[in-house]
Design an enzyme around this catalytic site. Sequence first.
Site, short mmCIF file in Angstrom:
data_model
loop_
_atom_site.label_atom_id
_atom_site.label_comp_id
_atom_site.label_asym_id
_atom_site.label_seq_id
_atom_site.Cartn_x
_atom_site.Cartn_y
_atom_site.Cartn_z
N SER A 212 84.05 -20.49 46.45
CA SER A 212 83.59 -19.71 47.59
C SER A 212 83.76 -20.40 48.93
O SER A 212 83.83 -19.74 49.96
CB SER A 212 82.12 -19.33 47.41
OG SER A 212 81.31 -20.49 47.33
N HIS A 240 83.93 -14.17 43.24
CA HIS A 240 84.85 -13.90 44.33
C HIS A 240 86.23 -13.48 43.82
O HIS A 240 87.17 -13.37 44.61
CB HIS A 240 84.99 -15.13 45.23
CG HIS A 240 83.80 -15.37 46.10
ND1 HIS A 240 83.62 -14.74 47.33
CD2 HIS A 240 82.71 -16.16 45.93
CE1 HIS A 240 82.48 -15.14 47.86
NE2 HIS A 240 81.91 -16.00 47.04
N LYS A 271 79.42 -8.63 46.26
CA LYS A 271 80.52 -9.05 47.12
C LYS A 271 81.53 -7.91 47.24
O LYS A 271 81.32 -6.99 48.01
CB LYS A 271 81.11 -10.35 46.59
CG LYS A 271 80.09 -11.50 46.70
CD LYS A 271 80.61 -12.79 46.19
CE LYS A 271 79.63 -13.93 46.46
NZ LYS A 271 78.33 -13.77 45.83
#
Length: 424
Positions: A212, A240, A271
């Site tokens: 990240s 991610h 996310k």
Amino acid sequence: MDKLHFITEELGKLRETGLLVHIRTIEGPQGSWITVDGKKVFNLCSNNYLGFANNPQLKSAAQKAIEDYGVGPAAVRTIAGTTTLHKELERKLAFFKGTESTVSFQSGFCANLAVIPAIVGEGDVVFSDELNHASIIDGCRLSKARIVRYEHCNPQDLQSKISDEIRMNQRLTKEAENTPPQSPPSQGGERKVSHNEKRTGRFLVITDGVFSMEGDIAPLPEIVDIAENFGAITMVDDAHGEGVLGRGGRGIADHFNLHGRVDIEVGTMSKAFGVVGGYIAGSKKLTDFLAQKGRPFLFSSAVTAPDVAACIAAVDTLTASDSLVRQLWENTAFFQEKMRQAGFNLGNTKTPITPVMIGDAKIAKDFSQRLFEDGIFAQAIGYPTVPLDHARIRVMLSATHTREDLTWAIERFKKIGKFLGILP
């Protein structure tokens, strides 16, 4: 006497070193342009990769779910908190990820806290990338397993660390075989169990899929090969990666064509999916086991119906089309190319996560503040999130960004970079 005086001292130290985090307030929904602390700014620091956080289809699904199910579950999943929406989300996530089953949690953080202590415990060994996310670190600590950190994205070091552990196990086993049994404890005493007696030999290899703060991608094929050779369980946190990597955002296992070879995939819905929640994907026996042993599943209320419905709408959208994912990558290629041409150091990123490396934490905070004054919201990241002297501005790109806005932002980065001596 102030028993909390140490807090004042710690806050003072953070302020002096430039590490005190300034928490800004968002006024309204996420998007390319947002209002922060009363100022309209170009948003370059949210995880809203695909624009789902304020997507009309997701909002409509959430609103309908409130009408159908109310605002809260009022129970944990194992008692009265599992709705048909939770089951639908888990079924659709499994299809999207190409796994046999999934089980959902309140967040990706909770998912890691659920699975790691359930899979390994005292006497087991976890091999963890040295830059893994805090939720992985905390899950490992809760498990009481022995934690062995290997060098970041270095399969050779991972293999060496596992080999060392096996040799140590063999030595301890041999010593135990040559050691006479301990005498029973005296009355009121308790015989101590030696370290080698507690060993079960279970190995777990854990890595983030996309890191990240760096934006680089784990060498998952090599990691899986090594784990298989040693009989270790493999786990990847794809927080991610989903919505970003693979076909239509199906994640790192799809990106590397490793379906069926990664034992545990951890994901988040907060996310790229734009909502909140987490999940674990894998075999049916794994998810059945976690529904019995995952403490956040057992002891914390279920995710609310509107959140679950919005997550379903996000999965449906990505299943139907990859257009948003393609737009995200087009924006990423444009921004990163122009920033590198300007002379900025973007580290080793291979994803839309774009670290603009500064080094000094105070300069990074100054850079971020000057960007904000110029109409750009991009936060500085410093220690302990990243190592000392590795402070940066972390830019997060989105499919919703326009080419014109990105060009405008790059010019302001260049102006401030020259003023602060980051650029020549």
